[in-house]
Design a protein around this motif. Sequence first.
Motif, PDB file in Angstrom:
ATOM      1  N   ASP A 167      -9.434  10.939  -1.452  1.00 60.17           N
ATOM      2  CA  ASP A 167      -9.517   9.383  -1.787  1.00 60.17           C
ATOM      3  C   ASP A 167     -10.048   9.321  -3.207  1.00 60.17           C
ATOM      4  OD1 ASP A 167      -9.346   6.745  -1.302  1.00 60.17           O
ATOM      5  OD2 ASP A 167     -11.277   6.558  -0.658  1.00 60.17           O
ATOM      6  N   ARG A 168     -11.239   9.938  -3.683  1.00 62.36           N
ATOM      7  CA  ARG A 168     -11.741   9.709  -4.807  1.00 62.36           C
ATOM      8  C   ARG A 168     -10.677   9.908  -5.901  1.00 62.36           C
ATOM      9  NH1 ARG A 168     -15.758  13.514  -4.861  1.00 62.36           N
ATOM     10  NH2 ARG A 168     -16.499  12.830  -2.939  1.00 62.36           N
ATOM     11  N   GLU A 224       0.825  -1.257  -0.131  1.00 59.38           N
ATOM     12  CA  GLU A 224       0.227   0.043  -0.105  1.00 59.38           C
ATOM     13  C   GLU A 224       0.863   1.312  -0.132  1.00 59.38           C
ATOM     14  OE1 GLU A 224       0.753  -1.680   3.883  1.00 59.38           O
ATOM     15  OE2 GLU A 224      -1.027  -1.978   3.185  1.00 59.38           O
ATOM     16  N   ASP A 283      -3.338   0.770  -3.374  1.00 61.61           N
ATOM     17  CA  ASP A 283      -4.135   0.787  -2.127  1.00 61.61           C
ATOM     18  C   ASP A 283      -3.622   1.853  -1.508  1.00 61.61           C
ATOM     19  OD1 ASP A 283      -5.790  -0.184  -0.319  1.00 61.61           O
ATOM     20  OD2 ASP A 283      -4.368  -1.676   0.549  1.00 61.61           O
ATOM     21  N   PHE A 284      -4.339   2.934  -1.248  1.00 67.52           N
ATOM     22  CA  PHE A 284      -3.916   4.254  -0.384  1.00 67.52           C
ATOM     23  C   PHE A 284      -4.748   4.143   0.944  1.00 67.52           C
ATOM     24  CE2 PHE A 284      -3.874   5.485  -4.823  1.00 67.52           C
ATOM     25  CZ  PHE A 284      -2.597   6.098  -4.928  1.00 67.52           C
ATOM     26  N   THR A 314      -8.403   4.804  13.592  1.00 69.08           N
ATOM     27  CA  THR A 314      -9.548   4.901  12.851  1.00 69.08           C
ATOM     28  C   THR A 314     -10.737   4.003  13.515  1.00 69.08           C
ATOM     29  OG1 THR A 314      -8.283   4.858  10.881  1.00 69.08           O
ATOM     30  CG2 THR A 314     -10.484   4.439  10.515  1.00 69.08           C
ATOM     31  N   LEU A 322      -7.347  10.200  -5.818  1.00 65.61           N
ATOM     32  CA  LEU A 322      -6.223   9.305  -5.886  1.00 65.61           C
ATOM     33  C   LEU A 322      -6.771   7.675  -6.346  1.00 65.61           C
ATOM     34  CD1 LEU A 322      -4.650   9.750  -2.559  1.00 65.61           C
ATOM     35  CD2 LEU A 322      -3.730  10.300  -4.670  1.00 65.61           C
ATOM     36  N   GLU A 323      -7.620   7.431  -6.149  1.00 65.01           N
ATOM     37  CA  GLU A 323      -8.469   6.149  -6.646  1.00 65.01           C
ATOM     38  C   GLU A 323      -8.676   6.037  -8.361  1.00 65.01           C
ATOM     39  OE1 GLU A 323      -8.560   3.401  -5.476  1.00 65.01           O
ATOM     40  OE2 GLU A 323      -7.872   3.888  -3.364  1.00 65.01           O
ATOM     41  N   GLU A 369     -11.100  14.472   2.820  1.00 65.72           N
ATOM     42  CA  GLU A 369     -10.543  13.136   2.806  1.00 65.72           C
ATOM     43  C   GLU A 369     -11.319  12.403   1.538  1.00 65.72           C
ATOM     44  OE1 GLU A 369      -9.426   9.267   5.439  1.00 65.72           O
ATOM     45  OE2 GLU A 369      -9.561  11.361   6.501  1.00 65.72           O
ATOM     46  N   LYS A 370     -12.565  12.563   1.742  1.00 67.84           N
ATOM     47  CA  LYS A 370     -13.397  11.765   0.524  1.00 67.84           C
ATOM     48  C   LYS A 370     -12.772  12.268  -0.861  1.00 67.84           C
ATOM     49  CE  LYS A 370     -17.864  10.581   2.187  1.00 67.84           C
ATOM     50  NZ  LYS A 370     -19.287  10.775   2.179  1.00 67.84           N
ATOM     51  N   LEU A 385      -5.051   6.933   3.747  1.00 72.40           N
ATOM     52  CA  LEU A 385      -4.965   8.481   3.963  1.00 72.40           C
ATOM     53  C   LEU A 385      -4.888   8.650   5.435  1.00 72.40           C
ATOM     54  CD1 LEU A 385      -7.582   9.523   1.347  1.00 72.40           C
ATOM     55  CD2 LEU A 385      -5.326   9.317   1.072  1.00 72.40           C
TER      56      LEU A 385
END
Length: 94
Positions: A38-39, A15, A49-50, A94, A41-42, A34-35, A52
């Motif tokens: 994440d979006r 990862e 596999d990230f 988390t 980067l994906e 963060e969302k 954050l």
Amino acid sequence: MEELYDVAVIQGKKETLVVYKVKHLHRFKMKKIEKKMDRYLEDKYPKEDFILSSDYKIFLETIRLKERLKNGSISKKDAEKRFQDIVKLQKEKT
């Protein structure tokens, strides 16, 4: 992203850890940022596999590891172990 002012990235075997600091006035929108990140980067790197994190302690540990890798004061094996420790610490938070 304009909401961020510092980012560090370290890639492990499985990862990639992405740690970042958010500007003070944007801290109320942490989940949204963060969302969005994440979006992004994906979409850009779908096979990666990230993980954050905006946690400051995780950020500091990542910077320390990155510096030690740059200076050559840590072996690849020890660096991977330390990387996994940082990932484990992040997952506990988390």
